[in-house]
Design an enzyme around this catalytic site. Structure first.
Site, PDB file in Angstrom:
ATOM      1  N   ARG A   1      33.118  67.637  47.790  1.00  0.00           N
ATOM      2  CA  ARG A   1      32.438  66.352  48.043  1.00  0.00           C
ATOM      3  C   ARG A   1      31.180  66.540  48.891  1.00  0.00           C
ATOM      4  O   ARG A   1      30.220  65.769  48.759  1.00  0.00           O
ATOM      5  CB  ARG A   1      33.410  65.380  48.728  1.00  0.00           C
ATOM      6  CG  ARG A   1      34.464  64.861  47.762  1.00  0.00           C
ATOM      7  CD  ARG A   1      35.436  63.909  48.412  1.00  0.00           C
ATOM      8  NE  ARG A   1      36.242  63.221  47.399  1.00  0.00           N
ATOM      9  CZ  ARG A   1      37.165  62.325  47.668  1.00  0.00           C
ATOM     10  NH1 ARG A   1      37.431  62.005  48.919  1.00  0.00           N
ATOM     11  NH2 ARG A   1      37.838  61.743  46.698  1.00  0.00           N
TER      12      ARG A   1
ATOM     13  N   LYS B   1      53.613  56.829  34.695  1.00  0.00           N
ATOM     14  CA  LYS B   1      53.952  55.421  34.479  1.00  0.00           C
ATOM     15  C   LYS B   1      52.934  54.668  33.639  1.00  0.00           C
ATOM     16  O   LYS B   1      51.734  54.741  33.876  1.00  0.00           O
ATOM     17  CB  LYS B   1      54.102  54.717  35.835  1.00  0.00           C
ATOM     18  CG  LYS B   1      55.314  55.210  36.622  1.00  0.00           C
ATOM     19  CD  LYS B   1      55.510  54.391  37.880  1.00  0.00           C
ATOM     20  CE  LYS B   1      56.813  54.774  38.575  1.00  0.00           C
ATOM     21  NZ  LYS B   1      57.028  54.003  39.800  1.00  0.00           N
TER      22      LYS B   1
ATOM     23  N   GLY C   1      43.368  61.489  40.001  1.00  0.00           N
ATOM     24  CA  GLY C   1      43.901  62.521  40.881  1.00  0.00           C
ATOM     25  C   GLY C   1      44.547  63.727  40.238  1.00  0.00           C
ATOM     26  O   GLY C   1      44.119  64.864  40.429  1.00  0.00           O
TER      27      GLY C   1
ATOM     28  N   GLY D   1      40.635  56.585  42.884  1.00  0.00           N
ATOM     29  CA  GLY D   1      40.850  55.148  42.725  1.00  0.00           C
ATOM     30  C   GLY D   1      39.635  54.426  42.186  1.00  0.00           C
ATOM     31  O   GLY D   1      39.748  53.532  41.342  1.00  0.00           O
TER      32      GLY D   1
END
Length: 396
Positions: free
Chosen positions: A35, A198, A354, A377
């Site tokens: 980053r 999920k 992620g 996110g």
């Protein structure tokens, strides 16, 4: 899109929101500087113009308390190594010291302010806190895509104090262009690979992407909710029973939009959730009781490969097996190989989210795909079609 390339920063001070929330070792040394490296082009542009840079970021979750563990002074050496320049450090982000050090900053200099989250006001989106920060500079630059989905003081509130001089950094611009390349102007055929455990966490992404894609590959634990909904026997495999009707709705919606959904046809199953469990290849729709699918099987790998090789634009979000266990990583490795191969042949590939980013980094695919997103996110919310607060603050 207004970026730092649209402004000359000569003799100007730029307050740059970066995302230097980087992993550290037990002795607080930076273990992954991705980053920091990603922010370098923006910082260089401002300094090369003859401006000065005031860096602000958060690190970890100190919850408004000042701690040694989350102090940004531990990042200074790594930032200096990446930038090839001296970095000044202020032991606070607001107050008299910060005011004096920003006032004295000369063209060509970099100043790093202390962790924004040492103040609760940052996460609360406090207006006064944002206003105090804004007094340090002539321009505001948001280059922190990883926090663009948060309505925090330094990402969404502060921009209002720079009505004419607020810009996206070059990293932020690259992130937004990569997402647009998939959702809005991707060369067809466009394929989305959605994995992970999920359905519930990916439902909005899938629904938002259907109008933009030609193929939808579904892997990982979430595939078994679809397979069971279609009447398959999945043994002890992961399933969200309450999402089975939703899975059928997605299948119907995809069909109505001429999107081909590709589910696993065979699996590597285990008799327990353990790398050393007994394994066997099984039909994905005929998994006996007490067995669970933990990776895609060889026929599915070939199926996925053929679709990928026929694609010109690929989004990859989530692994297709439990790649953390070596015995169940082969499917995700083969998928990575296919995406790397088609990228080499000229396709555009975006990796985001992620687990897939972690896999790509751990297995050396970073240089073999077109773009790896720095924001987990934020990336997912962008794919869901949401306008992120940090983006809206610059655009409006």
């Amino acid at each position: 899109m207004k970026t730092v390339n649209d402004f000359n920063f000569k003799d100007k001070k730029a307050l740059v929101r970066v995302d230097f929330n980087v992993p550290q070792s037990a002795d607080l040394k930076v273990t992954d500087n991705t980053r920091i490296v990603a922010a370098k082009p923006t910082i260089d542009k401002i300094l090369n113009d003859g401006g000065s840079v005031i860096l602000m970021t958060h690190l970890g979750r100190p919850k408004g308390k000042k701690t040694e563990e989350f102090s940004l002074k531990n990042l200074v050496n790594e930032i200096e190594n990446v930038m090839g320049r001296t970095v000044l450090f202020c032991h606070d982000c607001i107050g008299e010291d910060a005011e004096n050090m920003t006032k004295d900053l000369k063209p060509g200099e970099i100043l790093l302010l202390e962790n924004l989250r040492f103040y609760d006001e940052e996460e609360k989106g406090d207006v006064t806190f944002a206003k105090n920060l804004s007094k340090y500079a002539d321009a505001y630059v948001n280059d922190a895509f990883g926090t663009a989905h948060r309505a925090h003081a330094s990402t969404a509130i502060i921009a209002q104090y720079f009505p004419e001089t607020k810009f996206f950094g070059l990293l932020m611009a690259k992130e937004l262009e990569a997402i647009d390349k998939v959702l809005k102007n991707g060369e067809k055929p466009v394929t989305a690979v959605i994995g992970g455990s999920k359905v519930s966490s990916k439902i909005t992404i899938i629904e938002n992407m259907l109008p933009a894609i030609d193929h939808l590959i579904i892997g990982g634990g979430m595939a078994f909710t679809f397979i069971k909904a279609l009447g398959g026997n999945i043994g002890n495999s992961l399933v969200e029973v309450d999402k089975m009707n939703l899975a059928l709705e997605i299948i119907a919606k995809a069909k109505s939009m001429n999107v081909r959904i590709c589910l696993p046809v065979d699996v590597i199953a285990a008799d327990e959730f353990n790398n050393d469990a007994e394994r066997k290849e099984l039909d994905a729709y005929q998994i006996p009781e007490n067995w669970m699918g933990l990776d895609v099987g060889p026929r599915t790998r070939k199926l996925f490969h053929d679709i990928i090789m026929d694609s010109r634009t690929i989004l990859w979000n989530g692994p297709v097996g439990v790649f953390e266990m070596p015995n169940f990583a082969e499917g995700t490795i083969r998928l990575g190989d296919s995406i790397a191969e088609v990228t080499r042949l000229g396709a555009f590939s975006l990796v985001g989210g992620g687990d897939s980013v972690a896999f790509v980094k751990q297995n050396g695919y970073e240089s073999k795909v077109s773009y790896v997103s720095t924001g987990g996110g934020a990336m997912l919310e962008s794919l869901e079609g949401k306008e992120l607060p940090g983006i809206a603050a610059i655009n409006n």
